[in-house]
Design an enzyme around this catalytic site. Sequence first.
Site, PDB file in Angstrom:
ATOM      1  N   GLY A 295       0.825  -1.210   0.000  1.00 16.42           N
ATOM      2  CA  GLY A 295       0.000   0.000   0.000  1.00 16.42           C
ATOM      3  C   GLY A 295       0.853   1.250   0.000  1.00 16.42           C
ATOM      4  O   GLY A 295       0.578   2.210  -0.718  1.00 16.42           O
ATOM      5  N   ALA A 738     -11.441  22.610  26.280  1.00 21.65           N
ATOM      6  CA  ALA A 738     -12.150  23.801  25.786  1.00 21.65           C
ATOM      7  C   ALA A 738     -11.159  24.941  25.487  1.00 21.65           C
ATOM      8  O   ALA A 738     -11.175  25.502  24.408  1.00 21.65           O
ATOM      9  CB  ALA A 738     -13.182  24.256  26.808  1.00 21.65           C
ATOM     10  N   MET A 977     -13.818  21.047  32.416  1.00 23.73           N
ATOM     11  CA  MET A 977     -13.262  20.835  31.074  1.00 23.73           C
ATOM     12  C   MET A 977     -11.919  20.126  31.156  1.00 23.73           C
ATOM     13  O   MET A 977     -11.120  20.172  30.229  1.00 23.73           O
ATOM     14  CB  MET A 977     -13.150  22.171  30.342  1.00 23.73           C
ATOM     15  CG  MET A 977     -12.280  23.183  31.024  1.00 23.73           C
ATOM     16  SD  MET A 977     -12.499  24.846  30.363  1.00 23.73           S
ATOM     17  CE  MET A 977     -13.634  25.556  31.521  1.00 23.73           C
ATOM     18  N   GLU A1195      -3.102  29.308  35.087  1.00 22.68           N
ATOM     19  CA  GLU A1195      -3.358  29.486  33.666  1.00 22.68           C
ATOM     20  C   GLU A1195      -2.189  30.128  32.916  1.00 22.68           C
ATOM     21  O   GLU A1195      -1.890  29.797  31.784  1.00 22.68           O
ATOM     22  CB  GLU A1195      -4.605  30.355  33.533  1.00 22.68           C
ATOM     23  CG  GLU A1195      -5.304  30.280  32.212  1.00 22.68           C
ATOM     24  CD  GLU A1195      -5.936  28.924  31.947  1.00 22.68           C
ATOM     25  OE1 GLU A1195      -5.837  28.025  32.785  1.00 22.68           O
ATOM     26  OE2 GLU A1195      -6.491  28.779  30.854  1.00 22.68           O
TER      27      GLU A1195
HETATM   28  C1  LIG Z   1      -1.837   9.499   9.962  1.00 23.61           C
HETATM   29  C2  LIG Z   1      -0.961   8.963   8.866  1.00 23.61           C
HETATM   30  C3  LIG Z   1       0.400   9.216   8.924  1.00 23.61           C
HETATM   31  C4  LIG Z   1       1.237   8.729   7.912  1.00 23.61           C
HETATM   32  N1  LIG Z   1       2.569   9.020   7.980  1.00 23.61           N
HETATM   33  C5  LIG Z   1       3.385   8.565   6.988  1.00 23.61           C
HETATM   34  C6  LIG Z   1       4.775   8.855   6.990  1.00 23.61           C
HETATM   35  O1  LIG Z   1       5.270   9.507   7.895  1.00 23.61           O
HETATM   36  N2  LIG Z   1       5.547   8.391   5.988  1.00 23.61           N
HETATM   37  C7  LIG Z   1       5.000   7.645   4.961  1.00 23.61           C
HETATM   38  O2  LIG Z   1       5.739   7.218   4.087  1.00 23.61           O
HETATM   39  N3  LIG Z   1       3.704   7.355   4.927  1.00 23.61           N
HETATM   40  C8  LIG Z   1       2.885   7.805   5.907  1.00 23.61           C
HETATM   41  N4  LIG Z   1       1.554   7.522   5.850  1.00 23.61           N
HETATM   42  C9  LIG Z   1       1.046   6.806   4.676  1.00 23.61           C
HETATM   43  C10 LIG Z   1       0.927   5.332   4.927  1.00 23.61           C
HETATM   44  O3  LIG Z   1       2.181   4.775   5.147  1.00 23.61           O
HETATM   45  C11 LIG Z   1       0.294   4.745   3.699  1.00 23.61           C
HETATM   46  O4  LIG Z   1      -1.029   5.268   3.613  1.00 23.61           O
HETATM   47  C12 LIG Z   1       0.199   3.244   3.782  1.00 23.61           C
HETATM   48  O5  LIG Z   1       1.467   2.665   3.770  1.00 23.61           O
HETATM   49  C13 LIG Z   1      -0.643   2.706   2.662  1.00 23.61           C
HETATM   50  O6  LIG Z   1      -0.862   1.341   2.920  1.00 23.61           O
HETATM   51  P1  LIG Z   1      -2.316   0.770   3.195  1.00 23.61           P
HETATM   52  O7  LIG Z   1      -2.163  -0.693   3.315  1.00 23.61           O
HETATM   53  O8  LIG Z   1      -2.965   1.437   4.345  1.00 23.61           O
HETATM   54  O9  LIG Z   1      -3.028   1.212   1.845  1.00 23.61           O
HETATM   55  P2  LIG Z   1      -4.551   1.247   1.472  1.00 23.61           P
HETATM   56  O10 LIG Z   1      -5.159   2.565   1.868  1.00 23.61           O
HETATM   57  O11 LIG Z   1      -5.237   0.045   1.955  1.00 23.61           O
HETATM   58  O12 LIG Z   1      -4.387   1.227  -0.102  1.00 23.61           O
HETATM   59  C14 LIG Z   1      -3.718   2.254  -0.752  1.00 23.61           C
HETATM   60  C15 LIG Z   1      -3.615   2.043  -2.246  1.00 23.61           C
HETATM   61  O13 LIG Z   1      -2.679   1.013  -2.523  1.00 23.61           O
HETATM   62  C16 LIG Z   1      -3.248   0.040  -3.390  1.00 23.61           C
HETATM   63  N5  LIG Z   1      -2.707  -1.246  -2.970  1.00 23.61           N
HETATM   64  C17 LIG Z   1      -2.595  -1.699  -1.712  1.00 23.61           C
HETATM   65  N6  LIG Z   1      -2.002  -2.915  -1.705  1.00 23.61           N
HETATM   66  C18 LIG Z   1      -1.739  -3.229  -2.990  1.00 23.61           C
HETATM   67  C19 LIG Z   1      -1.149  -4.352  -3.639  1.00 23.61           C
HETATM   68  N7  LIG Z   1      -0.695  -5.400  -2.953  1.00 23.61           N
HETATM   69  N8  LIG Z   1      -1.057  -4.320  -4.972  1.00 23.61           N
HETATM   70  C20 LIG Z   1      -1.511  -3.276  -5.705  1.00 23.61           C
HETATM   71  N9  LIG Z   1      -2.078  -2.202  -5.156  1.00 23.61           N
HETATM   72  C21 LIG Z   1      -2.193  -2.167  -3.815  1.00 23.61           C
HETATM   73  C22 LIG Z   1      -4.740   0.165  -3.215  1.00 23.61           C
HETATM   74  O14 LIG Z   1      -5.425  -0.241  -4.391  1.00 23.61           O
HETATM   75  C23 LIG Z   1      -4.917   1.630  -2.921  1.00 23.61           C
HETATM   76  O15 LIG Z   1      -5.039   2.359  -4.115  1.00 23.61           O
HETATM   77  C24 LIG Z   1       0.694   7.973   6.832  1.00 23.61           C
HETATM   78  C25 LIG Z   1      -0.682   7.734   6.785  1.00 23.61           C
HETATM   79  C26 LIG Z   1      -1.507   8.214   7.771  1.00 23.61           C
HETATM   80  C27 LIG Z   1      -2.980   7.947   7.704  1.00 23.61           C
END
Ligand SMILES: Cc1cc2nc3c(=O)[nH]c(=O)nc-3n(C[C@H](O)[C@H](O)[C@H](O)COP(=O)(O)OP(=O)(O)OC[C@H]3O[C@@H](n4cnc5c(N)ncnc54)[C@H](O)[C@@H]3O)c2cc1C
Length: 1264
Positions: A295, A738, A977, A1195
């Site tokens: 992902g 708050a 709060m 405060e």
């Molecule tokens: C609060 C927060 C903080 C974050 N901080 C960071 C950070 O500091 N550094 C950083 O690099 N990232 C960061 N991220 C991003 C995070 O690492 C990625 O969103 C995550 O790795 C995506 O993986 P997922 O499994 O959740 O993807 P999903 O949301 O489940 O899928 C994402 C996309 O990948 C595709 N996909 C998933 N698996 C496959 C596969 N096997 N084959 C083909 N396509 C696939 C899906 O179709 C979709 O389009 C952060 C995200 C959040 C929400």
Amino acid sequence: MVSRYRPVTKTITHYAANACLLPICQLHGAAITTVEGIGSTKTRVHPVQERIAKAHGSQCGFCTPGMVMSMYALLRNTPQPSMDDIAEALAGNLCRCTGYRPIIDGCRTFCQEANCCQESGVTNCCINGENGNSDEAEYVSPQLFDKDQFQPLDPTQELIFPPELIPLTFQGERMTWVSPGSMDQLVQLRSRHPGAPLVMGNTNIGPDIKFKGIIHPLIISPTRVTELFETTQTPEVHSYRVWVGAGSSLSEVRTLLENLVPQYPPEKTELFRALIKQLGNLGSQQIRNVASLGGNIVSAYPNSDLNPVLAAGRCKLSVVSSGGKREVPLNQDFFVNFGKTILKPHEIVVSVFIPFTRKGEFVGAFRQAPRKESSFATVTTGMRVFFSEGSRVVQDISIYYGGMGPTTVSAVKTCAAIVTRQWDDETLGRAYEVLLEELVLPPSAPGGKVEFRRSLTLSLLFKFNLEVLHKLRHMVRPFSFIFSGMEKKKIIISQTPLPQSVSQEQNSQDPVGRPIMHRSALSQATGEAVYCDDLPRTDGELFLALVTSSRAHAKIIQLDVSEALKVPGVVDVITAKDIPGRKVRTMCGYDEELLAGSEVSCIGQMVCGVVADTRAHAKRGAAAVKISYEDLPEPIFTIEEAIEKSSFFEPRRRIERGNVTEAFKSVDQIYEGEHRMGGQEHFYMETQSMLVVPVGEEREFNIYVSTQWPAATQEAVAQTLGIPSNRVTCHVKRMGGAFGGKVTKTSILASVTSVAVTNRPVRCILERGEDMLITGGRHPVVGKYKVGFMNDGRIIAADIQFYTNAGNTIDESVLVIEKILLHMDNAYNIPHLRGSGAACRTNLPSNTAFRGFGVPQSLMFVENMITDVSMVLGLPADKIREINMYRGPSVTHYKYQFNPENLLRCWDQCKAKSTFSSRRTAVDQFNQQNQWKKRGMSIIPIKYGIAFGEGFLNQAAALVHIYKDGSVLVTHGGTEMGQGIHTKVQQVASRELHIPTSKVYISETGTNTVPNTCPSAASFGTDANGMAVKNACQTLYQRLEPIRKKNPKGLWETAFFEKISLSATGFHRGPDLYMDWEAMEGQPYAYFTYGACFSEVELDCLSGDYRTLRTDIVVDIGRSVNPSVDIGQVEGAFMQGLGLYTLEELKFSPSGLLYTRGPSQYKIPAVCDVPLSFNVYLLPDSYNPHAIYSSKVREPVVFLGSSVFYAIKDAVAAARSQSGLAGPFPLDSPATADKACLASASHFTQKVRVGGSVGRWAGLWVGL
Ligand SMILES: Cc1cc2nc3c(=O)[nH]c(=O)nc-3n(C[C@H](O)[C@H](O)[C@H](O)COP(=O)(O)OP(=O)(O)OC[C@H]3O[C@@H](n4cnc5c(N)ncnc54)[C@H](O)[C@@H]3O)c2cc1C
Ligand code: FES
């Protein structure tokens, strides 16, 4: 906590995750444990819940369930965690109240390792102060909590994984969720539906659905496809290789790599170690626990932390589709555009090949982020270089950056300038030049900070150079000496010094002055505490979603709600025309429309509301409302624009003592400066929340609301509906924080919600983004000053002009200006002092009250001015402060007489406790020895006026009932709060009625029990309401005196039978305060409270990252009614101040849209920001005749967070002096990493500045 059975490894894993990102369907087959499931006050409180509560780690309690569950999940996997484990587990949890120290204190009791010298068996513990001696030998010194009372942790008692959980397909209203059971099914589904996302961790797809309203008709969840989780290793002698399943969570990848590293020679695992480093900082543990490797790669975030390292490390992907299998290299061709890769829509990444490195091959990974943890990187990089054996000639090199464009980018030309050459200064020098030309960003590049990002590309390459040199063993100086990365410091060693003490003569039953646990802490820790949105849905209840303006200044041409009314479940759309009573709220002579009528004056202004049967339907309805606008000319966003166009809210204020103009003629030197300070979002954990319930007869309403001012909400709703106040009852159980943001804004929101009520209850709970967009925050300020001083450091005259950005309505902005002017002297006796202040009317959302109410801004300008004077004179800043401090009987610039003795005592004690002078020597020595790291320190005083300047608000009332069984119900006008007002009031009632606290209960604050209350604000809640309760209790106690003498045992029943009332009201008439702005004199405060704060930081000048090494606060809060509550509040306020001055940055678009509308864009301090050593001391022997039991309020401490700002400035000054730059320099607040880095004027930032430009609207980012 999510628990899953892993078929591949045949193990059960437990991990903490963010509930808001977990789709319910994804949890099929998983066991979910919530905070309610692990313990309850009715059965058994779990040790984690107990320890966090008893260690005073729960104030408002809104964050507590999250903290408990992160810690619980850690203990399920690691029953005896280290402090580092705890820090990591809590890194993704935010708390806005506590300052984190008490939470960590509670959690650290699970550690085996010694955490302070006390636990290491040393007799004189560090928490007793420097020498361990208490000044107050005759007093009993209570600990904040008693560890011996804690239940032990028994892992065998934990919940087991339900064995019956097995796999399926879910059909929703607009989405279908399919979970294929095999790779074949997955491939078929993907080829039939190439547009359907594969949802693994949902951390990319989830936020899009939630915040951008993106709908995916089909979602494929491949979590049951075992091939995606398989890892293979082939450790053949010449081809070590690892294929990691693309479905593996990032936490699993990290564990895998960490297990592999020790099994192989270091030269083989260079890439693994670089990835481990990035994985340690990527997101938070909750994110890493669910986000998948595949992902992360396929999401192709421009600032992905993994992709630059994987690409530099020559990784490749194994992908499969209906067309077969193939291998795809992760290189510069892989990343096509924002979120796009060369993979075809129907392809699935099965696994990722991570190669071992070769001898002579080095891999580096670096990142710089707005906050050290839980934050996307500003710039992140992966670099690899390969040398021919035994030589320094580069055979191969790859350099990738994230954060420098819409995709991960490869610095191909830079690599070409290095390859085949010697790795030396000459080659690298040329590489920096090429890199500068190769990675260019336009001035208005998304994300801003263009100059900083460009300089980071250079400094991160420089850091890699240092690492490579070290590895080549050709270091110029020892590694630890020159390497300037802000390595992770050992986790928090903050300690709680002993609180103030109670006299040995005090009755042991008397709770006043003792560290009593917050009365709701256990309910909060077990998830039983009820906040507004926890109230169960009532029959027929509706939800209100707000529609806000998308234009900053425009006429509304048409409001078309027809499509909204067609959305299933939508019942009504309310507009300004539907308001039966007053359509405006009037503040300081200006009217504010509840809902915009014909014109809008900021983006985020409420225009109408959609009422529907569910939150989801109301939101869909709101999205379907169409508003057409005609833009009005020249919206005003900045303070400068407002000044130019004379756009102010009246009255403007001015104050002067002495003769400033004349005094400037007789001084040795004059310096003129300017300072800019950004605003701040309240970021209370519980957003604005309300439920309006019609009683069903005589137009009577009950309002359950999260507000600091129930009476104002009652009045506003009554006026809006055109009914008398006696038909409206406001109930406030508690608030999840708050900080001033729930004083005026809530009454407007509650009024709008009440308009939506016909005969069914209506609930309105703002989402974080809406709350941030609509409700405003702390006022940003621009100020100019002219200061005249003598060569010995005496300041003779100062003239300061303050301009705040008030936004589109006046709210309390003029009152904020007044407080700014009244505090502009801070702790200093400046004989000729002049100030003027104006609230600028702009087309940004209206700002409002915020903890400190202008004082944190005002003092910043004075202290900045003093720092400038010290730099001009080349004298230490603390000396200039001391020379100019009030001493002896004193008079302020508004002719208020006071004695600054406790100010000077706080200052002296702070210097002593922090060992100020020896630390100065150590800091200077450190700076001489380090080129790229600098340390800085500062000590800052505060004098803060308490009570409302508007005399009539200084009143409070209470109602106390005693029942026949002796239980006591107390009601007062203050609202809870998180500040512990109910706990303290309980202590007051307990002392006055001579009964244990367990007999006293406070249910809620209600306008039907205590009417006409004042807001719980201006730091005056406990002072005033405590006095009112004391008054009521004393009346009752005296009334019962004759019976007590006759029959002390059956007291209450006897009183009833003798027809003596067991109910009494109490009242507190506060001081008659005033300020005469014409005469420029007054008595606007009941008393002053004082404090001083020392902070020391270490700054990485190459990246701007800093770490607060130590903070010592001495604060005068009189005789504390409850030292644990007070210390908790002091620490929380300090951390909020640290956020204000160094971290929290509001960013607006050029058209006035707030960009920073959630935790991913707006960074409040987290666990990683707590000073490594954090000591709070309550000033002993301080008595205050003006408040309850000689207490004072705490405060003001928000401002003391600025000590970190000035410590950073001191470190920057050290860096500048190394570059030959001396004298004052500008550093605006917040001093974020980019500002600190650029101000340090390193070799690299100077390179970028040549020809660099930051574009017209960069200044807008801080809402100035
Ligand atoms: C609060 C927060 C903080 C974050 N901080 C960071 C950070 O500091 N550094 C950083 O690099 N990232 C960061 N991220 C991003 C995070 O690492 C990625 O969103 C995550 O790795 C995506 O993986 P997922 O499994 O959740 O993807 P999903 O949301 O489940 O899928 C994402 C996309 O990948 C595709 N996909 C998933 N698996 C496959 C596969 N096997 N084959 C083909 N396509 C696939 C899906 O179709 C979709 O389009 C952060 C995200 C959040 C929400
Ligand atoms: S106690 Fe943590 S947010 Fe209030």
